[in-house]
Design a protein around this motif. Structure first.
Motif, mmCIF file in Angstrom:
data_model
loop_
_atom_site.group_PDB
_atom_site.id
_atom_site.type_symbol
_atom_site.label_atom_id
_atom_site.label_comp_id
_atom_site.label_asym_id
_atom_site.label_seq_id
_atom_site.Cartn_x
_atom_site.Cartn_y
_atom_site.Cartn_z
ATOM 1 N N THR A 189 50.090 34.764 35.876
ATOM 2 C CA THR A 189 50.958 35.441 36.835
ATOM 3 C C THR A 189 51.367 34.518 37.979
ATOM 4 O OG1 THR A 189 49.943 37.564 36.309
ATOM 5 C CG2 THR A 189 51.127 37.432 38.390
ATOM 6 N N ASP A 190 52.664 34.486 38.241
ATOM 7 C CA ASP A 190 53.232 33.676 39.332
ATOM 8 C C ASP A 190 52.781 32.221 39.247
ATOM 9 O OD1 ASP A 190 54.497 35.944 40.388
ATOM 10 O OD2 ASP A 190 52.704 36.470 41.532
ATOM 11 N N ASN A 191 52.780 31.668 38.049
ATOM 12 C CA ASN A 191 52.287 30.310 37.850
ATOM 13 C C ASN A 191 53.186 29.545 36.874
ATOM 14 O OD1 ASN A 191 50.615 28.103 37.982
ATOM 15 N ND2 ASN A 191 48.997 28.981 36.733
ATOM 16 N N PRO A 192 54.497 29.423 37.168
ATOM 17 C CA PRO A 192 55.398 28.776 36.216
ATOM 18 C C PRO A 192 55.251 27.252 36.135
ATOM 19 C CG PRO A 192 56.582 29.330 38.202
ATOM 20 C CD PRO A 192 55.195 29.919 38.344
ATOM 21 N N GLN A 193 54.572 26.652 37.101
ATOM 22 C CA GLN A 193 54.449 25.192 37.112
ATOM 23 C C GLN A 193 53.365 24.672 36.167
ATOM 24 O OE1 GLN A 193 53.773 27.173 39.764
ATOM 25 N NE2 GLN A 193 51.570 26.906 39.961
ATOM 26 N N ASP A 194 52.415 25.502 35.787
ATOM 27 C CA ASP A 194 51.338 25.042 34.908
ATOM 28 C C ASP A 194 51.679 25.308 33.449
ATOM 29 O OD1 ASP A 194 49.823 24.040 36.937
ATOM 30 O OD2 ASP A 194 48.489 25.764 37.099
ATOM 31 N N GLY A 195 51.507 24.277 32.628
ATOM 32 C CA GLY A 195 51.847 24.378 31.213
ATOM 33 C C GLY A 195 50.641 24.545 30.310
ATOM 34 N N ALA A 196 49.449 24.654 30.896
ATOM 35 C CA ALA A 196 48.240 24.783 30.074
ATOM 36 C C ALA A 196 47.285 25.787 30.702
ATOM 37 C CB ALA A 196 47.540 23.428 29.949
ATOM 38 N N ILE A 197 46.703 26.608 29.833
ATOM 39 C CA ILE A 197 45.605 27.491 30.224
ATOM 40 C C ILE A 197 44.510 27.281 29.192
ATOM 41 C CG2 ILE A 197 44.788 29.862 30.543
ATOM 42 C CD1 ILE A 197 47.643 30.670 31.237
ATOM 43 N N LEU A 213 21.944 42.462 29.237
ATOM 44 C CA LEU A 213 23.022 42.227 28.279
ATOM 45 C C LEU A 213 22.437 42.182 26.866
ATOM 46 C CD1 LEU A 213 24.788 39.362 30.239
ATOM 47 C CD2 LEU A 213 25.531 41.723 30.072
ATOM 48 N N THR A 214 23.150 42.754 25.924
ATOM 49 C CA THR A 214 22.689 42.773 24.535
ATOM 50 C C THR A 214 23.474 41.747 23.706
ATOM 51 O OG1 THR A 214 24.237 44.564 24.021
ATOM 52 C CG2 THR A 214 22.005 45.214 24.665
ATOM 53 N N PRO A 215 22.954 41.407 22.525
ATOM 54 C CA PRO A 215 23.659 40.438 21.680
ATOM 55 C C PRO A 215 25.120 40.834 21.443
ATOM 56 C CG PRO A 215 21.464 40.756 20.845
ATOM 57 C CD PRO A 215 21.661 41.782 21.943
ATOM 58 N N ALA A 216 25.975 39.821 21.448
ATOM 59 C CA ALA A 216 27.424 39.907 21.241
ATOM 60 C C ALA A 216 28.183 40.334 22.493
ATOM 61 C CB ALA A 216 27.788 40.799 20.064
ATOM 62 N N GLU A 217 27.495 40.662 23.586
ATOM 63 C CA GLU A 217 28.203 40.972 24.827
ATOM 64 C C GLU A 217 28.687 39.688 25.479
ATOM 65 O OE1 GLU A 217 27.275 44.286 27.628
ATOM 66 O OE2 GLU A 217 25.285 44.093 26.688
ATOM 67 N N GLN A 218 29.801 39.802 26.191
ATOM 68 C CA GLN A 218 30.319 38.669 26.964
ATOM 69 C C GLN A 218 29.408 38.428 28.159
ATOM 70 O OE1 GLN A 218 35.031 38.806 26.403
ATOM 71 N NE2 GLN A 218 34.283 40.477 27.640
ATOM 72 N N ILE A 219 29.115 37.155 28.418
ATOM 73 C CA ILE A 219 28.251 36.814 29.542
ATOM 74 C C ILE A 219 28.969 35.951 30.573
ATOM 75 C CG2 ILE A 219 27.234 34.829 28.347
ATOM 76 C CD1 ILE A 219 24.583 35.492 29.722
ATOM 77 N N VAL A 220 29.910 35.111 30.127
ATOM 78 C CA VAL A 220 30.580 34.203 31.057
ATOM 79 C C VAL A 220 32.021 33.958 30.608
ATOM 80 C CG1 VAL A 220 29.809 32.090 29.875
ATOM 81 C CG2 VAL A 220 30.346 31.992 32.300
ATOM 82 N N PHE A 221 32.880 33.769 31.618
ATOM 83 C CA PHE A 221 34.280 33.426 31.376
ATOM 84 C C PHE A 221 34.650 32.298 32.330
ATOM 85 C CE2 PHE A 221 38.709 33.630 32.712
ATOM 86 C CZ PHE A 221 39.378 33.647 31.498
ATOM 87 N N VAL A 222 35.274 31.258 31.795
ATOM 88 C CA VAL A 222 35.845 30.190 32.611
ATOM 89 C C VAL A 222 37.283 30.008 32.148
ATOM 90 C CG1 VAL A 222 35.742 27.757 33.282
ATOM 91 C CG2 VAL A 222 33.617 29.021 32.883
ATOM 92 N N GLY A 223 38.215 30.130 33.071
ATOM 93 C CA GLY A 223 39.629 29.914 32.779
ATOM 94 C C GLY A 223 40.212 28.950 33.787
ATOM 95 N N VAL A 224 40.967 27.970 33.297
ATOM 96 C CA VAL A 224 41.553 26.942 34.153
ATOM 97 C C VAL A 224 43.000 26.711 33.742
ATOM 98 C CG1 VAL A 224 41.418 24.513 34.846
ATOM 99 C CG2 VAL A 224 39.314 25.793 34.434
ATOM 100 N N THR A 225 43.874 26.600 34.736
ATOM 101 C CA THR A 225 45.259 26.237 34.463
ATOM 102 C C THR A 225 45.540 24.849 35.033
ATOM 103 O OG1 THR A 225 46.304 27.066 36.496
ATOM 104 C CG2 THR A 225 45.942 28.658 34.720
ATOM 105 N N SER A 226 46.493 24.174 34.423
ATOM 106 C CA SER A 226 46.913 22.864 34.903
ATOM 107 C C SER A 226 48.313 22.587 34.367
ATOM 108 C CB SER A 226 45.944 21.775 34.421
ATOM 109 O OG SER A 226 46.335 20.509 34.926
ATOM 110 N N GLN A 227 48.954 21.593 34.935
ATOM 111 C CA GLN A 227 50.257 21.214 34.415
ATOM 112 C C GLN A 227 50.131 20.627 33.009
ATOM 113 O OE1 GLN A 227 52.128 18.684 37.331
ATOM 114 N NE2 GLN A 227 52.635 20.406 38.652
ATOM 115 N N HIS A 228 48.993 20.019 32.725
ATOM 116 C CA HIS A 228 48.787 19.365 31.429
ATOM 117 C C HIS A 228 47.458 19.778 30.810
ATOM 118 C CE1 HIS A 228 52.276 16.963 32.376
ATOM 119 N NE2 HIS A 228 51.739 16.735 33.560
ATOM 120 N N ARG A 229 47.400 19.806 29.489
ATOM 121 C CA ARG A 229 46.238 20.327 28.773
ATOM 122 C C ARG A 229 44.965 19.523 28.986
ATOM 123 N NH1 ARG A 229 49.312 17.958 24.664
ATOM 124 N NH2 ARG A 229 48.194 16.316 23.556
#
Length: 153
Positions: free
Chosen positions: A25-33, A90-106
């Motif tokens: 959202t509102d991030n047209p300059q970054d070409g990688a997530i 938390l039980t098996p198969a539950e999500q425990i962590v999320f890391v998301g990063v955007t950048s202009q390049h991969r």
């Protein structure tokens, strides 16, 4: 350039699609997530477990997680960064962590994401207990995680 940090420690689950959309959202300059989602496994050291219980010290955890993301910013040109870590039972198969990063390049997005995850495993003040039929056991830090973290220095 969008330079937003979202750092959350919560017991509630998170929605991968929602988190991805927030990074776009509102991030047209970054070409990688680049995103990473960690799940609770049903095994530890080749033995079955019923789940995990995670505790933390809130003020210290928030400071350390923020510092990890800021360290990534000093190494790579990144835009948005989201770090979510769950606590509680938390039980098996539950999500425990999320890391998301955007950048202009991969490459920067990939490397920053890996760095954040590697440092999270060794520097964040979370205490993890494995729950099993054999009894509950607090988890000690892994040497392999420290080696991965040390490689960034």
């Amino acid at each position: 350039m969008k330079c937003m940090n979202r750092i959350l420690v919560q017991s509630a689950d998170f929605c991968l699609a929602h988190e991805y959309q927030l990074l776009r959202t509102d991030n047209p300059q970054d070409g990688a997530i680049v995103t990473f989602t960690g799940l609770v496994r049903d095994m530890a050291q080749d033995l079955p477990i019923n789940g995990l219980y995670l505790e933390h010290y809130p003020a210290m955890t928030a400071k350390v997680l923020g510092n990890i993301v800021e360290q990534a910013r000093t190494k790579w040109s990144i835009g948005g960064a989201t770090l979510i870590h769950r606590i509680g039972h938390l039980t098996p198969a539950e999500q425990i962590v999320f890391v998301g990063v955007t950048s202009q390049h991969r490459e920067a997005a990939y490397l920053a994401n890996m760095f954040i995850m590697d440092y999270l495993k060794t520097q964040a003040p979370f205490w993890k207990k494995e729950l099993s039929e054999r009894g509950d056991k607090w988890v000690e830090p892994k040497v392999s995680d420290q080696i991965k973290s040390d490689h960034w220095e």
